[in-house]
Design a protein around this motif. Structure first.
Motif, PDB file in Angstrom:
ATOM      1  N   ALA A  14       0.830  -1.215   0.000  1.00  0.00           N
ATOM      2  CA  ALA A  14       0.000   0.000   0.000  1.00  0.00           C
ATOM      3  C   ALA A  14       0.863   1.263   0.000  1.00  0.00           C
ATOM      4  N   ASN A  17       2.765   1.720  -3.405  1.00  0.00           N
ATOM      5  CA  ASN A  17       1.996   1.735  -4.662  1.00  0.00           C
ATOM      6  C   ASN A  17       0.755   2.610  -4.627  1.00  0.00           C
ATOM      7  N   ILE A  18       0.645   3.484  -3.648  1.00  0.00           N
ATOM      8  CA  ILE A  18      -0.565   4.307  -3.511  1.00  0.00           C
ATOM      9  C   ILE A  18      -0.813   5.168  -4.758  1.00  0.00           C
ATOM     10  N   ASP A  19       0.255   5.649  -5.385  1.00  0.00           N
ATOM     11  CA  ASP A  19       0.102   6.505  -6.567  1.00  0.00           C
ATOM     12  C   ASP A  19      -0.416   5.748  -7.790  1.00  0.00           C
ATOM     13  N   TRP A 155      -6.155  -3.098  -6.278  1.00  0.00           N
ATOM     14  CA  TRP A 155      -5.764  -1.805  -6.836  1.00  0.00           C
ATOM     15  C   TRP A 155      -6.487  -1.554  -8.160  1.00  0.00           C
TER      16      TRP A 155
END
Length: 200
Positions: A14, A17-19, A155
Motif C-alpha cells: 500500500a 503503490n498508492i500513486d 488496486w
C-alpha cells in the motif's frame, strides 16, 4: 501462515503503490467504452508488476539484473508515453475531433504501455523490496509475492471504481485526455530528477 507477515506485506504494498491508483483510474477512464480495455489494463498492470517482482526476488537472492544506476533512467518510459499521449491529444484537438472520438481512435491503453508505466513507476520500489525479501527467506518472500499479486487485483478494482464513479468519471471524461499525459510526464520527470539521471 503468519498473520503478521501478511499485514506487513499488505502495508508495504500500500505504501509503495498508492500513486498507482490514480494512474489506473486514468487508464480505465481512457479505455472507457472500448471492448477489452479493462482486460488489457489489468494484464498490463500484472505484467509490469511481475517484472518488478522478478527483479526484486532475483536481487533478494543476490542476482542483479538491473544495476542501481539504471533505475533513474526508467523515468524515460512514462515520460515518452506522456509526450506521445500529449501529442495525440493535441492532434485530436487540432483536427477538431471530440474527446470520445480521439479515445476511440486509440482504443484505450494497450498492455505494453500499462506494463511500461507500472514498471517504471515501481522501479524505485525494487530498492525497498530487496532488503525485505533478502531477510525474509524463501517462505516469507513467497508470502509477500502472493499478497502483492492479490493486492494488484484490489488496486485495479479501486482504479476502475474511481474511473466509473459518476462525479470522478465525469471529470476524467472531460479532462482525462489532458490529465494522463500530465501525470505520466510528471512521473517520468520525478523519477529522472530524484534519481539524478543525466546529472539532474
Amino acid at each position: 501462515m503468519n498473520v503478521g507477515i501478511i499485514g506487513q506485506a499488505a502495508g508495504l504494498f500500500a505504501v509503495t503503490n498508492i500513486d498507482d491508483i490514480l494512474i489506473l483510474a486514468l487508464f480505465f477512464a481512457q479505455g472507457a467504452g472500448h471492448r477489452g480495455s479493462t482486460l488489457r489494463i489489468v494484464a498490463g498492470q500484472y505484467l509490469g508488476f511481475a517484472a518488478i517482482l522478478v527483479v526484486a526476488v532475483a536481487a533478494g537472492f543476490g542476482a542483479t539484473f538491473l544495476p542501481e544506476a539504471v533505475i533513474p533512467y526508467l523515468g524515460l518510459l512514462p515520460l515518452a508515453l506522456g509526450l506521445k499521449a500529449a501529442w495525440q491529444a493535441w492532434r485530436n484537438h487540432r483536427d477538431g475531433e471530440g474527446e470520445k472520438e480521439g479515445g476511440a481512435a486509440s482504443g484505450g491503453p494497450g498492455v505494453p504501455a500499462v506494463a511500461a508505466v507500472t514498471f517504471a513507476n515501481g522501479g524505485d520500489n525494487i530498492g525497498v523490496y530487496v532488503p525485505v525479501f533478502a531477510t525474509e527467506g524463501i517462505g516469507g518472500m513467497s508470502v509477500y509475492v502472493v499478497v502483492f499479486l492479490l493486492l494488484i487485483a484490489v488496486w485495479c478494482l479501486a482504479g476502475r471504481f474511481f474511473a466509473t464513479h459518476p462525479v470522478i468519471a465525469k471529470t476524467l471524461s472531460r479532462w482525462g485526455h489532458i490529465l494522463l499525459p500530465v501525470v505520466l510526464i510528471a512521473i517520468g520527470a520525478l523519477i529522472l530528477i530524484e534519481g539524478g539521471a543525466f546529472g539532474l
